[in-house]
Design a protein around this motif. Structure first.
Motif, PDB file in Angstrom:
ATOM      1  N   ASN A 132       0.961  -1.385  -0.160  1.00  0.00           N
ATOM      2  CA  ASN A 132      -0.016   0.137   0.059  1.00  0.00           C
ATOM      3  C   ASN A 132       0.837   1.278   0.043  1.00  0.00           C
ATOM      4  OD1 ASN A 132      -1.990   2.227   0.784  1.00  0.00           O
ATOM      5  ND2 ASN A 132      -3.414   0.566   1.677  1.00  0.00           N
ATOM      6  N   PRO A 133       0.688   2.042  -0.993  1.00  0.00           N
ATOM      7  CA  PRO A 133       1.514   3.118  -0.992  1.00  0.00           C
ATOM      8  C   PRO A 133       1.168   4.178   0.188  1.00  0.00           C
ATOM      9  CG  PRO A 133      -0.400   3.432  -2.663  1.00  0.00           C
ATOM     10  CD  PRO A 133      -0.371   1.990  -1.958  1.00  0.00           C
ATOM     11  N   MET A 134      -0.054   4.006   0.960  1.00  0.00           N
ATOM     12  CA  MET A 134      -0.122   4.899   2.148  1.00  0.00           C
ATOM     13  C   MET A 134       1.036   4.460   3.233  1.00  0.00           C
ATOM     14  SD  MET A 134      -4.224   4.744   2.699  1.00  0.00           S
ATOM     15  CE  MET A 134      -5.205   5.487   1.135  1.00  0.00           C
ATOM     16  N   ALA A 136       4.210   4.349   2.502  1.00  0.00           N
ATOM     17  CA  ALA A 136       5.393   5.306   2.278  1.00  0.00           C
ATOM     18  C   ALA A 136       5.112   6.809   3.025  1.00  0.00           C
ATOM     19  CB  ALA A 136       5.494   5.524   1.057  1.00  0.00           C
ATOM     20  N   ARG A 137       3.652   6.871   3.026  1.00  0.00           N
ATOM     21  CA  ARG A 137       3.173   8.327   3.407  1.00  0.00           C
ATOM     22  C   ARG A 137       3.353   8.407   4.871  1.00  0.00           C
ATOM     23  NH1 ARG A 137       2.838  13.639   3.821  1.00  0.00           N
ATOM     24  NH2 ARG A 137       1.110  14.438   4.829  1.00  0.00           N
ATOM     25  N   ALA A 138       3.027   7.200   5.494  1.00  0.00           N
ATOM     26  CA  ALA A 138       3.318   7.025   7.255  1.00  0.00           C
ATOM     27  C   ALA A 138       4.715   7.389   7.273  1.00  0.00           C
ATOM     28  CB  ALA A 138       2.845   5.689   7.359  1.00  0.00           C
ATOM     29  N   SER A 140       6.769   8.956   5.976  1.00  0.00           N
ATOM     30  CA  SER A 140       7.122  10.755   5.776  1.00  0.00           C
ATOM     31  C   SER A 140       6.709  11.307   7.146  1.00  0.00           C
ATOM     32  CB  SER A 140       6.649  11.134   4.562  1.00  0.00           C
ATOM     33  OG  SER A 140       7.090  10.377   3.240  1.00  0.00           O
ATOM     34  N   ILE A 141       5.436  10.975   7.231  1.00  0.00           N
ATOM     35  CA  ILE A 141       4.708  11.661   8.667  1.00  0.00           C
ATOM     36  C   ILE A 141       5.382  11.500  10.021  1.00  0.00           C
ATOM     37  CG2 ILE A 141       2.675  11.573  10.015  1.00  0.00           C
ATOM     38  CD1 ILE A 141       1.101  11.170   7.624  1.00  0.00           C
ATOM     39  N   GLU A 144       8.566  13.478   9.771  1.00  0.00           N
ATOM     40  CA  GLU A 144       8.231  15.167  10.133  1.00  0.00           C
ATOM     41  C   GLU A 144       8.067  15.226  11.909  1.00  0.00           C
ATOM     42  OE1 GLU A 144       4.771  16.014   7.884  1.00  0.00           O
ATOM     43  OE2 GLU A 144       5.872  16.120   6.082  1.00  0.00           O
ATOM     44  N   SER A 165      -2.027   8.684   8.020  1.00  0.00           N
ATOM     45  CA  SER A 165      -1.709   8.532   6.641  1.00  0.00           C
ATOM     46  C   SER A 165      -2.882   7.648   5.752  1.00  0.00           C
ATOM     47  CB  SER A 165      -0.359   7.529   6.187  1.00  0.00           C
ATOM     48  OG  SER A 165      -0.600   6.270   7.037  1.00  0.00           O
ATOM     49  N   GLY A 204       8.199   1.962   4.102  1.00  0.00           N
ATOM     50  CA  GLY A 204       6.746   2.049   4.887  1.00  0.00           C
ATOM     51  C   GLY A 204       6.639   0.678   5.599  1.00  0.00           C
ATOM     52  N   THR A 222      12.320   3.860   6.328  1.00  0.00           N
ATOM     53  CA  THR A 222      12.208   4.881   5.457  1.00  0.00           C
ATOM     54  C   THR A 222      13.254   4.480   4.430  1.00  0.00           C
ATOM     55  OG1 THR A 222      14.063   5.965   6.719  1.00  0.00           O
ATOM     56  CG2 THR A 222      11.728   6.443   7.377  1.00  0.00           C
TER      57      THR A 222
END
Length: 247
Positions: A132-134, A136-138, A140-141, A144, A165, A204, A222
């Motif tokens: 799931n591409p989400m 990778a978003r998790a 990044s979050i 941050e 995410s 991710g 990451t």
């Protein structure tokens, strides 16, 4: 008029020479052998002619004139052969490349112009299109929100990153980090990947570690390292329970 004194067989002979000739002989440029020979020849010829007029035989006059040159002969200056000299630039350790980032901050980065001896043994993580591409978003979050050092809240920060995410729809209820993998599989559709090397985990992926007396540890892979409530280039040294991801 200046005079040269010629010494031969204990007798001294006065040889007349003009000031210009003496100046030419003593200060003649030594740049080439031909010029030096011409100056010497002119002095010898004039001195031998003067001796012949005094009754000295021609052969002996020439020999006496040549012998008279030894005290005043000036050898040419020594010139060392040209050599190539390698010139190295000063070290660039103190130099840096300055640029402005997207936020308007001035950032300096060191300039590396020499061979790096340390071999890269751990390449950057890859993005697996099958998960799931989400996730990778998790990652990044989590980056941050991460701190420079651990706050002992790894599972809480990973929970919030996964929820923000959209990978999971509710906040996980497990308390200990070592329980994260079991809940992610049972409730949120994660699967345990057939990977045992943390560095080979895709971007991710959630890595869960166990511990006998502590709560364990959990982190997200990451591109260049691992993140939970803090960032690290290396994985946790604790025993790895499993690597989890969601399609």
């Amino acid at each position: 008029m200046r005079r040269f004194l010629l010494f031969c067989c204990g007798c001294a002979w006065a040889v007349s020479a003009t000031a210009t000739e003496v100046e030419t002989f003593t200060t003649a440029p030594r740049s080439t052998d031909g010029e030096m020979r011409q100056a010497e020849l002119a002095i010898v010829q004039r001195a031998s002619a003067e001796l012949r007029r005094k009754g000295i035989p021609p052969g002996r006059a020439v020999a006496m004139a040549r012998a008279a040159q030894a005290p005043v002969e000036i050898p040419p200056p020594y010139e060392a052969p040209a050599r190539a000299i390698a010139v190295f630039p000063p070290p660039t350790a103190a130099r840096a490349f300055t640029y402005t980032d997207t936020k308007g901050n001035t950032v300096k980065a060191p300039i590396v112009d020499r061979y790096q001896k340390d071999r890269i043994v751990r390449p950057v993580a890859k993005v697996d299109p099958r998960i799931n591409p989400m996730l990778a978003r998790a990652a990044s979050i989590a980056q941050e929100r991460a701190h420079a050092h651990s706050k002992s809240r790894c599972w809480r920060y990973v929970k919030n990153a996964l929820l923000a995410s959209g990978v999971i729809s509710s906040y996980p209820k497990s308390v200990y980090a070592k329980e994260a993998g079991e809940e992610l599989v049972r409730v949120y559709g994660f699967k345990k990947l057939p990977i045992r090397d943390p560095f080979k985990a895709p971007v991710g992926a959630v890595l869960v570690y166990g511990s006998r007396r502590a709560a364990g540890h959990v982190e997200i892979r990451t591109k260049t390292g691992f993140v939970s409530d803090f960032q690290n280039k290396k994985p946790s040294p604790r025993p790895l329970i499993g690597i989890y991801a969601k399609a």
